[in-house]
Design a protein around this motif. Structure first.
Motif, mmCIF file in Angstrom:
data_model
loop_
_atom_site.group_PDB
_atom_site.id
_atom_site.type_symbol
_atom_site.label_atom_id
_atom_site.label_comp_id
_atom_site.label_asym_id
_atom_site.label_seq_id
_atom_site.Cartn_x
_atom_site.Cartn_y
_atom_site.Cartn_z
ATOM 1 N N ILE A 11 -29.740 53.552 -67.396
ATOM 2 C CA ILE A 11 -30.915 53.039 -68.113
ATOM 3 C C ILE A 11 -31.997 52.712 -67.089
ATOM 4 N N GLN A 12 -33.188 53.258 -67.309
ATOM 5 C CA GLN A 12 -34.302 53.018 -66.384
ATOM 6 C C GLN A 12 -35.612 53.349 -67.082
ATOM 7 N N THR A 13 -36.721 53.102 -66.390
ATOM 8 C CA THR A 13 -38.019 53.503 -66.959
ATOM 9 C C THR A 13 -38.618 54.595 -66.082
ATOM 10 N N ASN A 14 -39.606 55.283 -66.643
ATOM 11 C CA ASN A 14 -40.280 56.340 -65.876
ATOM 12 C C ASN A 14 -41.738 55.949 -65.606
ATOM 13 N N ASP A 15 -42.480 56.867 -64.997
ATOM 14 C CA ASP A 15 -43.867 56.573 -64.610
ATOM 15 C C ASP A 15 -44.755 56.258 -65.810
ATOM 16 N N LYS A 16 -44.357 56.755 -66.993
ATOM 17 C CA LYS A 16 -45.141 56.459 -68.203
ATOM 18 C C LYS A 16 -44.714 55.137 -68.844
ATOM 19 N N GLU A 17 -43.870 54.404 -68.141
ATOM 20 C CA GLU A 17 -43.361 53.106 -68.614
ATOM 21 C C GLU A 17 -42.455 53.238 -69.828
ATOM 22 N N GLU A 18 -41.881 54.423 -70.019
ATOM 23 C CA GLU A 18 -40.965 54.616 -71.141
ATOM 24 C C GLU A 18 -39.544 54.252 -70.711
ATOM 25 N N LEU A 19 -38.788 53.717 -71.656
ATOM 26 C CA LEU A 19 -37.382 53.411 -71.392
ATOM 27 C C LEU A 19 -36.579 54.694 -71.582
ATOM 28 N N ILE A 20 -35.811 55.061 -70.561
ATOM 29 C CA ILE A 20 -34.997 56.274 -70.625
ATOM 30 C C ILE A 20 -33.534 55.856 -70.632
ATOM 31 N N PHE A 66 -23.027 50.065 -67.454
ATOM 32 C CA PHE A 66 -24.108 51.036 -67.255
ATOM 33 C C PHE A 66 -24.772 50.798 -65.896
ATOM 34 N N MET A 67 -25.462 51.853 -65.424
ATOM 35 C CA MET A 67 -26.224 51.769 -64.167
ATOM 36 C C MET A 67 -27.683 51.506 -64.488
ATOM 37 N N MET A 68 -28.349 50.817 -63.607
ATOM 38 C CA MET A 68 -29.807 50.632 -63.727
ATOM 39 C C MET A 68 -30.385 50.425 -62.321
ATOM 40 N N PRO A 69 -31.693 50.627 -62.169
ATOM 41 C CA PRO A 69 -32.287 50.335 -60.862
ATOM 42 C C PRO A 69 -32.198 48.846 -60.545
ATOM 43 N N GLY A 70 -32.117 48.511 -59.263
ATOM 44 C CA GLY A 70 -32.071 47.106 -58.860
ATOM 45 C C GLY A 70 -33.387 46.406 -59.151
ATOM 46 N N PHE A 71 -33.311 45.076 -59.232
ATOM 47 C CA PHE A 71 -34.519 44.288 -59.460
ATOM 48 C C PHE A 71 -35.353 44.195 -58.183
ATOM 49 N N VAL A 360 -40.867 44.450 -69.898
ATOM 50 C CA VAL A 360 -40.506 43.515 -68.824
ATOM 51 C C VAL A 360 -39.468 44.125 -67.890
ATOM 52 N N PHE A 361 -38.606 44.950 -68.437
ATOM 53 C CA PHE A 361 -37.637 45.678 -67.601
ATOM 54 C C PHE A 361 -38.389 46.599 -66.636
ATOM 55 N N HIS A 362 -39.414 47.258 -67.153
ATOM 56 C CA HIS A 362 -40.238 48.116 -66.283
ATOM 57 C C HIS A 362 -40.889 47.275 -65.177
ATOM 58 N N MET A 363 -41.465 46.128 -65.573
ATOM 59 C CA MET A 363 -42.125 45.276 -64.575
ATOM 60 C C MET A 363 -41.172 44.851 -63.467
ATOM 61 N N ALA A 364 -39.929 44.546 -63.845
ATOM 62 C CA ALA A 364 -38.958 44.018 -62.875
ATOM 63 C C ALA A 364 -38.398 45.102 -61.956
ATOM 64 N N THR A 365 -38.649 46.373 -62.303
ATOM 65 C CA THR A 365 -38.088 47.468 -61.510
ATOM 66 C C THR A 365 -39.223 48.374 -60.984
ATOM 67 N N LEU A 381 -33.946 55.557 -60.606
ATOM 68 C CA LEU A 381 -32.989 56.434 -59.936
ATOM 69 C C LEU A 381 -33.385 57.881 -60.207
ATOM 70 N N MET A 382 -34.109 58.443 -59.250
ATOM 71 C CA MET A 382 -34.621 59.803 -59.384
ATOM 72 C C MET A 382 -34.267 60.563 -58.108
ATOM 73 N N ILE A 383 -34.188 61.862 -58.225
ATOM 74 C CA ILE A 383 -33.887 62.681 -57.045
ATOM 75 C C ILE A 383 -34.946 62.416 -55.977
ATOM 76 N N GLY A 384 -34.489 62.208 -54.755
ATOM 77 C CA GLY A 384 -35.401 61.955 -53.634
ATOM 78 C C GLY A 384 -35.572 60.477 -53.330
ATOM 79 N N LYS A 385 -35.232 59.613 -54.318
ATOM 80 C CA LYS A 385 -35.342 58.168 -54.059
ATOM 81 C C LYS A 385 -34.025 57.650 -53.469
ATOM 82 N N GLU A 386 -34.058 56.398 -53.009
ATOM 83 C CA GLU A 386 -32.866 55.789 -52.440
ATOM 84 C C GLU A 386 -32.088 55.077 -53.543
#
Ligand code: GUN
Ligand code: FE
Length: 436
Positions: A11-20, A66-71, A360-365, A381-386
């Motif tokens: 679970i994460q957000t993208n550049d358009k601030e959408e929840l994926i 589930f996995m998510m990006p760190g805060f 708010v999840f987008h803001m925190a990540t 969590l996208m290809i090329g990121k850490e």
């Protein structure tokens, strides 16, 4: 080369601030970097045979995880840990004088600094904060201790040596020369530590603790060294009046920082509760971000920051705890504060759309990552990121949440945001390394 693969819901957000929300992915990580993401199980089967065998770590998430990006806590004070929960009967300027500055003076004792900073970094990691943007101390030696702690414990961090050259009766200040020399020395000490996760950040405390000469010199250092800048802006009405008195020839609080050359696309300013339209225009022009700190803004009765207005004006908005303005280092709590403040604003204004738990999840990540201009590396969590990630477990024993029925992944995510706590954060990874 260390090769890992993480298999489960993401679970994460993208550049358009959408929840994926993805029910099942395989995230491949090589030396801390995400090299491949497979999104359907047919692909895994194909890859299972050869790829998985050569992995050093294969992590298969269990039911309820589930996995998510760190805060990313884009504004917090490491030195203020001992004051969590203290002094909220005061407003900002008195709180600083009565509670905060006397505590911060103690950090010329490096043993004290060592003890507190070890606890701070451990605590923030436990809370799921994979990147922290710290105000450290006035004292450079203490700042270096914090930098070493984050490097040792594996946290991604910005560390700011706090600058304050306006004279004070209690001596909690420094000369312009010391401020500059110690800042340069501190940046050197971080270079010597040589950990790519740990970066210095230029930190004029706020316009009431630095004069124009010092702020200009600090801006110059930031430019020469190509480093980030952080400060506070427009947090409290009395503070704003005092800034106008200190800089009578400048039209606004933001204009003071702009005149000093402190506003860049790598600058983050905490609070921004009372920014005028003209100030928003400057921040937009400079690419400077505002870090929303709603717990602190309510604890200290500073005000209710209108995040929708900032966003509508094209300002990047990150999220910060501002502890000990907040009573904890929890970004989960901070997200709830954003929602509470936004809901309150919607009750008092017509046609105000309150922020959602997705916002708010987008803001925190990713929002904080963009604010700090590190979204090429982290934030989702996208290809090329850490691989800075949390594994959340909604079935964990001893958590406040009990499961009396089946939940969908999205429901479990919502429950985590509104009602979870750090016990649900069972693993924390920073650049692929497990730190919790
Ligand atoms: N403005 C200047 N210093 C501080 C601080 O330590 N905390 C907060 N919240 N605002 C500040
Ligand atoms: Fe702050």
């Amino acid at each position: 080369m260390i090769r890992q693969v993480f298999f489960g819901p993401l679970i994460q957000t993208n550049d358009k601030e959408e929840l994926i929300i993805k029910e099942s992915v395989a995230v491949f990580v090589d030396n801390g970097k995400i090299t491949r993401i497979l999104e359907n199980s047919k692909d895994y089967e194909k890859d299972f045979k050869f790829e998985w065998k050569i992995r050093d770590e294969i992590k298969v998430l269990s039911h309820g995880q589930f996995m998510m990006p760190g805060f990313i806590d884009a504004h917090t004070h490491a030195v203020q840990f001992p004051n969590l929960g203290l002094g909220y009967n005061k407003c900002l300027l008195d709180w600083l004088e009565i509670y905060t500055f006397p505590l911060e003076k103690k950090y010329n004792d490096t043993e004290f600094a060592e003890r507190v900073f070890e606890a701070v970094v451990k605590r923030t990691i436990k809370m799921g904060t994979t990147t922290a943007c710290y105000f450290a101390s006035l004292y450079a030696d203490a700042c270096t201790i914090l930098a070493k702690k984050t490097a040792e414990l594996g946290q991604r961090a910005f560390i700011g040596k706090v600058n304050m050259n306006i004279p004070r009766d209690d001596g909690y200040c420094e000369s312009t020369l010391t401020s500059v020399v110690d800042t340069i020395g501190f940046i050197k000490s971080i270079e010597i530590i040589g950990n790519p996760l740990v970066k210095p950040i230029i930190t004029p405390r706020f316009a009431l603790s630095c004069d124009m000469e010092l702020m200009q010199k600090l801006a110059e250092i930031a430019k020469t060294k190509d480093v980030h800048i952080q400060s506070h802006v427009s947090e409290n009405k009395d503070e704003i009046i005092a800034v106008k008195q200190a800089f009578p020839h400048l039209p606004s609080y933001t204009a003071v920082y702009d005149a000093a050359g402190l506003l860049t696309n790598k600058t983050v300013l905490a609070h921004g509760v009372y920014l005028e339209d003209s100030e928003l225009a400057i921040l937009k022009e400079r690419g400077t971000a505002v870090i929303h700190c709603p717990s602190s803004n309510t604890n200290l009765k500073s005000g209710l920051c209108d995040v929708q207005r900032l966003k509508a004006n094209g300002i990047k908005v990150g999220l910060g705890t501002d502890a000990s303005g907040a009573a904890s280092y929890s970004m989960l709590n901070e997200m709830r504060s954003v929602l509470q403040v936004s809901n309150c604003l919607s009750l008092t204004r017509d046609n105000y759309t309150p922020l959602s738990y997705k916002d708010v999840f987008h803001m925190a990540t990713l929002g904080s990552a963009k604010a700090l201009a590190i979204d090429d590396k982290v934030g989702n969590l996208m290809i090329g990121k850490e691989f800075d990630a949390l594994i959340v477990d909604m079935n964990v024993e001893g958590s406040l949440l009990d499961n009396f029925k089946e939940y969908t992944l999205e429901e479990n995510f919502q429950r985590f945001i509104y009602a979870g706590d750090e016990r649900n954060i069972v693993s924390v990874y920073i650049k692929g390394k497990q730190v919790k």
